[in-house]
Design a protein around this motif. Structure first.
Motif, mmCIF file in Angstrom:
data_model
loop_
_atom_site.group_PDB
_atom_site.id
_atom_site.type_symbol
_atom_site.label_atom_id
_atom_site.label_comp_id
_atom_site.label_asym_id
_atom_site.label_seq_id
_atom_site.Cartn_x
_atom_site.Cartn_y
_atom_site.Cartn_z
ATOM 1 N N ARG A 166 0.841 -1.193 0.000
ATOM 2 C CA ARG A 166 0.000 0.000 0.000
ATOM 3 C C ARG A 166 0.879 1.248 0.000
ATOM 4 N NH1 ARG A 166 -4.838 -2.484 1.144
ATOM 5 N NH2 ARG A 166 -4.855 -3.935 2.886
ATOM 6 N N SER A 167 0.310 2.336 -0.490
ATOM 7 C CA SER A 167 1.007 3.618 -0.458
ATOM 8 C C SER A 167 -0.013 4.732 -0.346
ATOM 9 C CB SER A 167 1.865 3.810 -1.713
ATOM 10 O OG SER A 167 1.057 3.820 -2.874
ATOM 11 N N LYS A 168 0.461 5.881 0.101
ATOM 12 C CA LYS A 168 -0.372 7.074 0.151
ATOM 13 C C LYS A 168 0.510 8.278 -0.132
ATOM 14 C CE LYS A 168 -1.843 8.427 4.258
ATOM 15 N NZ LYS A 168 -2.338 8.444 5.666
ATOM 16 N N ALA A 169 -0.065 9.300 -0.753
ATOM 17 C CA ALA A 169 0.661 10.535 -1.055
ATOM 18 C C ALA A 169 -0.265 11.706 -0.777
ATOM 19 C CB ALA A 169 1.129 10.551 -2.504
ATOM 20 N N PRO A 170 0.245 12.766 -0.150
ATOM 21 C CA PRO A 170 -0.610 13.890 0.260
ATOM 22 C C PRO A 170 -0.898 14.868 -0.877
ATOM 23 C CG PRO A 170 1.646 14.306 0.923
ATOM 24 C CD PRO A 170 1.639 12.938 0.293
ATOM 25 N N LEU A 171 -2.011 15.570 -0.731
ATOM 26 C CA LEU A 171 -2.359 16.660 -1.634
ATOM 27 C C LEU A 171 -1.765 17.961 -1.097
ATOM 28 C CD1 LEU A 171 -6.083 15.736 -2.371
ATOM 29 C CD2 LEU A 171 -3.995 14.918 -3.492
ATOM 30 N N ARG A 172 -1.746 18.995 -1.913
ATOM 31 C CA ARG A 172 -1.080 20.231 -1.515
ATOM 32 C C ARG A 172 -1.949 21.458 -1.725
ATOM 33 N NH1 ARG A 172 -2.422 22.639 -5.385
ATOM 34 N NH2 ARG A 172 -1.602 22.494 -7.509
ATOM 35 N N LEU A 173 -1.629 22.492 -0.960
ATOM 36 C CA LEU A 173 -2.154 23.821 -1.215
ATOM 37 C C LEU A 173 -1.031 24.655 -1.822
ATOM 38 C CD1 LEU A 173 -4.250 24.738 1.973
ATOM 39 C CD2 LEU A 173 -5.098 24.034 -0.278
ATOM 40 N N GLY A 174 -1.262 25.222 -2.985
ATOM 41 C CA GLY A 174 -0.301 26.132 -3.581
ATOM 42 C C GLY A 174 -0.512 27.518 -2.992
ATOM 43 N N LEU A 175 0.403 27.973 -2.146
ATOM 44 C CA LEU A 175 0.206 29.224 -1.417
ATOM 45 C C LEU A 175 0.608 30.444 -2.230
ATOM 46 C CD1 LEU A 175 1.536 28.006 2.053
ATOM 47 C CD2 LEU A 175 -0.842 28.081 1.246
ATOM 48 N N ALA A 176 1.715 30.351 -2.967
ATOM 49 C CA ALA A 176 2.179 31.498 -3.758
ATOM 50 C C ALA A 176 3.088 31.014 -4.877
ATOM 51 C CB ALA A 176 2.925 32.500 -2.873
ATOM 52 N N GLY A 177 3.116 31.785 -5.956
ATOM 53 C CA GLY A 177 4.001 31.470 -7.083
ATOM 54 C C GLY A 177 3.414 30.526 -8.105
ATOM 55 N N GLY A 218 -1.892 38.082 -5.070
ATOM 56 C CA GLY A 218 -1.579 36.983 -5.980
ATOM 57 C C GLY A 218 -2.790 36.551 -6.788
ATOM 58 N N TRP A 219 -3.958 36.576 -6.159
ATOM 59 C CA TRP A 219 -5.192 36.216 -6.867
ATOM 60 C C TRP A 219 -5.515 37.250 -7.939
ATOM 61 C CZ3 TRP A 219 -8.173 32.881 -8.780
ATOM 62 C CH2 TRP A 219 -9.514 33.131 -9.085
ATOM 63 N N GLY A 249 11.234 29.750 -11.994
ATOM 64 C CA GLY A 249 10.013 29.862 -11.209
ATOM 65 C C GLY A 249 10.274 29.674 -9.730
ATOM 66 N N LEU A 250 9.366 30.192 -8.906
ATOM 67 C CA LEU A 250 9.424 30.044 -7.450
ATOM 68 C C LEU A 250 8.032 29.692 -6.945
ATOM 69 C CD1 LEU A 250 11.538 33.192 -6.499
ATOM 70 C CD2 LEU A 250 12.353 30.823 -6.582
ATOM 71 N N ILE A 251 7.953 28.732 -6.050
ATOM 72 C CA ILE A 251 6.670 28.273 -5.515
ATOM 73 C C ILE A 251 6.779 28.108 -4.006
ATOM 74 C CG2 ILE A 251 5.083 26.302 -5.373
ATOM 75 C CD1 ILE A 251 4.596 27.529 -7.952
ATOM 76 N N LEU A 252 5.736 28.521 -3.300
ATOM 77 C CA LEU A 252 5.586 28.196 -1.880
ATOM 78 C C LEU A 252 4.341 27.339 -1.753
ATOM 79 C CD1 LEU A 252 6.512 28.696 1.097
ATOM 80 C CD2 LEU A 252 4.869 30.593 1.131
ATOM 81 N N ASN A 253 4.496 26.131 -1.214
ATOM 82 C CA ASN A 253 3.335 25.260 -1.045
ATOM 83 C C ASN A 253 3.435 24.463 0.246
ATOM 84 O OD1 ASN A 253 5.052 23.054 -1.603
ATOM 85 N ND2 ASN A 253 4.540 23.066 -3.769
ATOM 86 N N ALA A 254 2.354 23.787 0.579
ATOM 87 C CA ALA A 254 2.313 22.977 1.796
ATOM 88 C C ALA A 254 1.322 21.844 1.594
ATOM 89 C CB ALA A 254 1.895 23.826 2.993
ATOM 90 N N ILE A 255 1.625 20.698 2.174
ATOM 91 C CA ILE A 255 0.707 19.572 2.033
ATOM 92 C C ILE A 255 -0.295 19.568 3.182
ATOM 93 C CG2 ILE A 255 2.363 18.176 0.768
ATOM 94 C CD1 ILE A 255 2.651 16.529 3.425
ATOM 95 N N ILE A 256 -1.444 18.958 2.919
ATOM 96 C CA ILE A 256 -2.516 18.868 3.904
ATOM 97 C C ILE A 256 -2.933 17.411 4.074
ATOM 98 C CG2 ILE A 256 -3.320 21.209 3.504
ATOM 99 C CD1 ILE A 256 -5.477 20.086 1.677
ATOM 100 N N ASN A 257 -3.776 17.164 5.069
ATOM 101 C CA ASN A 257 -4.136 15.789 5.406
ATOM 102 C C ASN A 257 -5.292 15.259 4.548
ATOM 103 O OD1 ASN A 257 -5.990 17.522 6.623
ATOM 104 N ND2 ASN A 257 -6.250 16.238 8.434
ATOM 105 N N ILE A 283 3.583 37.288 -9.491
ATOM 106 C CA ILE A 283 3.180 36.057 -8.799
ATOM 107 C C ILE A 283 4.407 35.324 -8.286
ATOM 108 C CG2 ILE A 283 2.216 33.750 -9.199
ATOM 109 C CD1 ILE A 283 0.166 35.100 -11.069
ATOM 110 N N LYS A 284 5.452 35.258 -9.107
ATOM 111 C CA LYS A 284 6.686 34.590 -8.674
ATOM 112 C C LYS A 284 7.296 35.309 -7.473
ATOM 113 C CE LYS A 284 10.556 35.012 -11.039
ATOM 114 N NZ LYS A 284 11.621 34.824 -12.063
ATOM 115 N N LYS A 285 7.374 36.629 -7.526
ATOM 116 C CA LYS A 285 7.942 37.387 -6.405
ATOM 117 C C LYS A 285 7.121 37.198 -5.135
ATOM 118 C CE LYS A 285 9.480 41.968 -4.954
ATOM 119 N NZ LYS A 285 8.775 41.898 -3.658
#
Length: 347
Positions: free
Chosen positions: A4-15, A260-261, A29-37, A234-236
């Motif tokens: 079995r395996s699992k992989a998290p989804l992410r929120l793209g915060l900026a970039g 950014g939006w 390019g530059l990206i700030l992101n974080a994964i969620i449960n 957006i990148k900055k």
């Protein structure tokens, strides 16, 4: 044996979008992101019927195929077939009899990187099953090549790396598909404050990101100055938001998210629509500070920044619309796999 395996989804915060070629090739390019449960899941079960059985819950595909070296990419369960074909080809693996089952906590087209996370998840199951020598960078790169090059699916590069690495990451996208992942160590109180200040709302509408991404590519190829300048901003914003996050400055975080939006909407006509605008109007009237659509736009999830004491007001207002608020937490771990052995073989 079962894997079995699992992989998290992410929120793209900026970039977001600066990881898409040709922009990332020309300007980086530059990206700030974080994964969620929220996760994608895969199970591989060894069988003895001489068949390869695919059960893809999200694409509603249940089919069996002979044990061949390459499965036809025919529009059904393409992500599973793409991973299988590449593993067999690249690692000189002989076809085996097995059943593979996949499913997802969020619908495809939700803007949380579901397709890329699923490719990483499937690949991670094969890595665990076959003992393939792939670390996080190699897994991410191979998942990217399978999805973007082998299957020719439009998109960027951040999702595969987010799913494999986990946590909060500041990512750099350079020429020749070079990616550098910089994990961020965020203080616990800042993560708690960010969770308390954020509402994740599913519009109820899944969308294909391909048309929006293709429009962004066209803007870059054609030298559309308005769109390119918006992408530069957006990148900055990824740099600015990184500092706001590390300091725990939620007011500045919200300001950058909102700006950014506004810039993102300049990238393609289909990024926003009356339904999405209604969500923003409702949330802002109830006290939200700022927000953006996660992913390419056009539907999926909207993330909103709120003053924590007014969070319930915003949620109650959004619950009167056709979508739904999704509870979530930020989490650390990236994709991983594990084996399950029959109990009579466990020592």
């Amino acid at each position: 044996m079962i894997v079995r395996s699992k992989a998290p989804l992410r929120l793209g915060l900026a970039g977001g979008g600066s990881d898409v070629s040709p922009y990332s090739d020309i300007y980086s390019g530059l990206i700030l992101n974080a994964i969620i449960n929220l996760y994608t899941y895969c199970t591989i079960e060894e069988t003895v019927d001489g068949m390869i059985t695919i059960d893809s819950n999200d694409s509603h595909c249940y089919k069996s195929y002979p044990m061949v070296e390459q499965l036809d990419i025919d529009g059904e369960a393409s992500l599973i077939k793409g991973v299988y074909n590449r593993v067999i080809r690249d690692f000189d693996v002989k076809p085996r009899s097995f059943k593979i089952t996949t499913y997802n906590d969020a619908p495809a087209g939700s803007g949380l990187g579901t397709s890329s996370a699923m490719v990483v998840c499937i690949l991670k199951a094969f890595i665990e099953w076959l003992g393939l020598p792939l670390g996080d960078y190699e897994t991410s790169r191979l998942a990217y090549e399978i999805e973007r090059k082998d299957l020719n699916l439009s998109g960027g590069k951040q999702d595969q790396y987010a799913a494999a690495f986990g946590g909060f990451n500041y990512m750099e996208f350079l020429q020749n598909d070079l990616v550098i992942v910089n994990p961020l160590k965020i203080k616990r109180w800042i993560v708690d404050e960010l969770e308390a200040s954020m509402v994740l709302y599913f519009t109820g509408v899944s969308r294909s990101s391909a048309a929006i991404i293709d429009q962004q590519k066209k803007n870059t190829f054609s030298g559309n100055e308005k769109a390119i300048e918006a992408m530069h901003r957006i990148k900055k914003s990824a740099i600015d938001m990184k500092f706001a996050l590390l300091k725990g400055d939620m007011q500045e975080f919200a300001r950058i998210l909102g700006q950014g939006w506004e810039d993102k909407k300049k990238m393609a006509d289909a990024i926003t629509n009356p339904m999405i605008q209604d969500v923003f109007n409702t949330a802002m009237s109830a006290g939200a500070l700022a927000g953006k659509v996660s992913g390419a736009g056009g539907g999926g999830f909207v993330m909103l920044m709120v003053e924590p004491t007014r969070k319930k007001e915003v949620i109650n207002a959004l619950n009167k619309l056709d979508g739904s608020v999704m509870p979530f937490q930020f989490t650390e771990g990236g994709a991983h796999g594990w084996k399950i052995y029959p109990t009579d073989k466990v020592k």
